[in-house]
Scaffold this motif. Structure first.
Motif, short mmCIF file in Angstrom:
data_model
loop_
_atom_site.label_atom_id
_atom_site.label_comp_id
_atom_site.label_asym_id
_atom_site.label_seq_id
_atom_site.Cartn_x
_atom_site.Cartn_y
_atom_site.Cartn_z
N UNK A 53 0.84 -1.20 0.00
CA UNK A 53 0.00 0.00 0.00
C UNK A 53 0.88 1.25 0.00
N UNK A 54 0.46 2.27 -0.74
CA UNK A 54 1.21 3.52 -0.82
C UNK A 54 0.64 4.53 0.18
N UNK A 55 1.53 5.05 1.04
CA UNK A 55 1.13 6.07 2.01
C UNK A 55 2.17 7.18 2.01
N UNK A 56 1.88 8.27 2.71
CA UNK A 56 2.83 9.36 2.81
C UNK A 56 4.09 8.95 3.53
N UNK A 57 5.23 9.45 3.04
CA UNK A 57 6.51 9.11 3.64
C UNK A 57 6.59 9.58 5.10
N UNK A 58 5.98 10.72 5.40
CA UNK A 58 6.00 11.23 6.77
C UNK A 58 5.30 10.28 7.73
N UNK A 59 4.23 9.64 7.28
CA UNK A 59 3.54 8.69 8.16
C UNK A 59 4.38 7.43 8.38
N UNK A 60 5.16 7.04 7.38
CA UNK A 60 6.09 5.92 7.58
C UNK A 60 7.14 6.29 8.63
N UNK A 373 -0.48 0.99 -11.47
CA UNK A 373 0.75 1.43 -10.80
C UNK A 373 1.48 0.23 -10.20
N UNK A 374 2.79 0.21 -10.34
CA UNK A 374 3.62 -0.80 -9.70
C UNK A 374 3.97 -0.34 -8.30
N UNK A 375 3.61 -1.16 -7.31
CA UNK A 375 3.92 -0.89 -5.91
C UNK A 375 4.56 -2.13 -5.33
N UNK A 376 5.72 -1.98 -4.71
CA UNK A 376 6.37 -3.17 -4.17
C UNK A 376 7.53 -2.84 -3.27
N UNK A 377 8.07 -3.89 -2.66
CA UNK A 377 9.23 -3.81 -1.77
C UNK A 377 10.28 -4.80 -2.30
N UNK A 389 14.56 -2.05 -1.05
CA UNK A 389 14.04 -0.77 -1.54
C UNK A 389 12.52 -0.85 -1.62
N UNK A 390 11.92 0.19 -2.22
CA UNK A 390 10.50 0.18 -2.52
C UNK A 390 10.30 0.87 -3.86
N UNK A 391 9.24 0.51 -4.57
CA UNK A 391 9.00 1.09 -5.90
C UNK A 391 7.57 1.55 -6.04
N UNK A 392 7.42 2.69 -6.75
CA UNK A 392 6.13 3.36 -6.95
C UNK A 392 6.19 4.00 -8.33
N UNK A 393 5.58 3.38 -9.33
CA UNK A 393 5.69 3.98 -10.67
C UNK A 393 4.66 3.40 -11.63
N UNK A 394 4.28 4.23 -12.60
CA UNK A 394 3.48 3.78 -13.75
C UNK A 394 4.38 3.44 -14.93
N UNK A 420 13.95 1.94 -8.25
CA UNK A 420 13.75 1.70 -6.83
C UNK A 420 14.08 2.94 -6.00
N UNK A 421 13.20 3.24 -5.07
CA UNK A 421 13.47 4.28 -4.07
C UNK A 421 14.11 3.64 -2.84
#
Length: 500
Positions: A53-60, A373-377, A389-394, A420-421
């Protein structure tokens, strides 16, 4: 202890995220089962939870302050602007739609229910939930549809503390005005104030604190001093002007100079936080070609609008400068959207609708934007070191056969690209990568051994918790958590007088 409160702010970047994290850390270190929450976040810095699941980085980051693995309930609504008028709406970690302001209005009731239900689940699971507001509760043009500030506080009967940034000036006017612009029912939930980023003489501030108490009938729960050094997973691009501090002295003879291109729709700029934590690494955000000339490493970061930001690079002359310097052997790293820009061509009928666009042609790859969207770890290795890492991209990058691999991407000579982020948060990998960069750039730079980015982040969170413990009235905050909004607070009309 059982309860919840909302940390609101007079403005964006007033320090809501940091104060929320500090309170969470202070409580967690005292054995309280505490969790963070932000109903709706507008940010291009995001993170992927363990279940995708994608959430705000600040909440992580706030979850880390609590000693928790982040989950979607901590940030049920995430808005990711793609232009001045449209944003992608991410609901419980999954993209729902790209909407403008009018289309968003049609979703408002649904999003309000989602947010209130997510908060209820967290409150059932944890003893305390510290909620963070968004922007300012006094954005009166948005109050009718608000689900993140007073709308949430009203729905969940939350006491509210308002954080003001004294460093930017006008803090007392901002605190007073925030309360005065609210209606009586909203004002009844405003328990008091926290002043943030103070770096003056306390005795000079004291008369103002006394006056704001008299004018509003509300408590000042404390004054937090300026918290110097690298930021903690900032979510707002307003923080970029101070996101990176001066580095510690280099371990070798020379520093390593890193230029990060500040794209108009820059996303996940927190990727370079780990570089800034390295002794001797100087990180700057740049917007002009001349600012790249003395860089030992050029970073093209993530982007929410890859094709549009690539056009901006060309308009500013940055694309030509990056291509010229890379051709001369200057190290270049592209991350996610920046990686896509380095490819030969980009085919995008999804994000921009621009069709086929030429990339910078620095890496042997092509990009095709997908609807989903690709979401993963993901995980991999490079330089003999593990990489998570983690990835978030179309944008899906296809690398030519035989291209030299790199975690989440590829490399050619002194040009690297990854989808990868967070790759630079891997300590052994980061040191080996920087040593490679320094050699190619001809710099006598040696990565310092033993630097742990995770440990540095934990130390920063501990320091935040200690600041809260030393400078805020934690007994009063605990009473708020246990008892809810104070009763009988005066109503404050515009004009400076408390009504009877």
């Amino acid at each position: 202890m059982k309860g919840a409160l909302l940390v609101a702010g007079t403005t964006s970047d007033a320090g809501k995220s940091v104060v929320t994290a500090g309170i969470c850390r202070w409580l967690a270190r005292r054995g309280v089962r505490v969790a963070p929450f932000k109903a709706q976040n507008m940010s291009l810095n995001s993170f992927v939870t363990a279940d995708g699941a994608e959430i705000g980085r600040a909440q992580a980051m706030q979850a880390a302050a609590c000693g928790l693995e982040p989950v979607a309930d901590m940030n049920p609504i995430l808005l990711k602007p793609g232009s001045d008028r449209r944003s992608q709406v991410v609901v419980m970690g999954r993209p729902l739609a790209d909407v403008d302001a009018m289309e968003y209005g049609a979703l408002r009731d649904r999003l309000r229910r989602v947010s209130v239900e997510a908060l209820a689940r967290l409150r059932a699971e944890y003893d305390v939930v510290i909620c963070e507001g968004a922007g300012s509760p006094a954005e009166i043009n948005l109050r009718a549809g608000d689900i993140a500030n007073m709308g949430l506080a009203r729905a969940a009967d939350l006491p509210v503390i308002v954080v003001g940034d004294i460093d930017r000036g006008g803090v007392f006017a901002s605190l007073y005005g925030t309360v005065a612009l609210l209606d009586a029912a909203d004002q009844a939930l405003i328990a008091g104030f926290v002043i943030n980023k103070f770096r003056g003489a306390p005795e000079l501030l004291a008369p103002g604190l006394d006056m704001i108490r008299r004018l509003t009938g509300r408590e000042v729960y404390g004054v937090l001093p300026w918290f110097d050094g690298p930021g903690l997973d900032a979510e707002d691009s307003l923080a970029l002007s101070r996101a990176v501090a001066e580095p510690a002295p280099p371990y070798g003879r020379q520093t390593l100079r890193v230029a990060v291109v500040r794209l108009p729709r820059i996303s996940n700029f927190t990727d370079v936080d780990a570089l800034a934590a390295e002794p001797g690494v100087v990180v700057r955000f740049v917007t002009a070609p001349a600012e790249l000339d003395d860089a030992d490493l050029i970073v093209l970061p993530g982007s929410r609008a890859t094709v549009a930001d690539l056009g901006w690079l060309r308009e500013r002359g940055l694309a030509e400068a990056v291509t010229r310097l890379a051709g001369a052997g200057r190290p270049v790293l592209g991350i996610c959207g920046g990686y896509q820009m380095l490819a030969r061509e980009i085919r995008d009928e999804v994000e921009s609708g621009a069709g086929t666009v030429a990339g910078l042609r620095l890496l042997p790859a092509t990009v095709e934007f997908a609807v989903d969207k690709t979401l993963g770890r993901p995980a991999g290795s490079a330089y003999g070191a593990p990489v998570t890492a983690y990835e978030i991209h179309h944008g899906v990058v296809t690398v030519d056969d035989g291209a030299e691999p790199f975690p989440g991407g590829c490399r050619t000579g002194s040009v690297w690209g990854t989808s990868w982020h967070g790759v630079l948060e891997n300590d052994d990998f980061r040191r080996a990568f920087l040593a490679d960069v320094a050699e190619r750039a001809g710099r006598d730079f040696v990565p310092a051994p033993g630097v742990s980015f995770a440990a540095l982040r934990a130390e920063r969170l501990d320091a935040l918790g200690e600041l809260v413990g030393r400078h805020l009235d934690t007994d009063a905050l605990c009473r708020l958590l246990e008892s809810g909004p104070p009763k009988g607070l005066p109503s404050l009309p515009p004009g400076g007088r408390i009504s009877p």
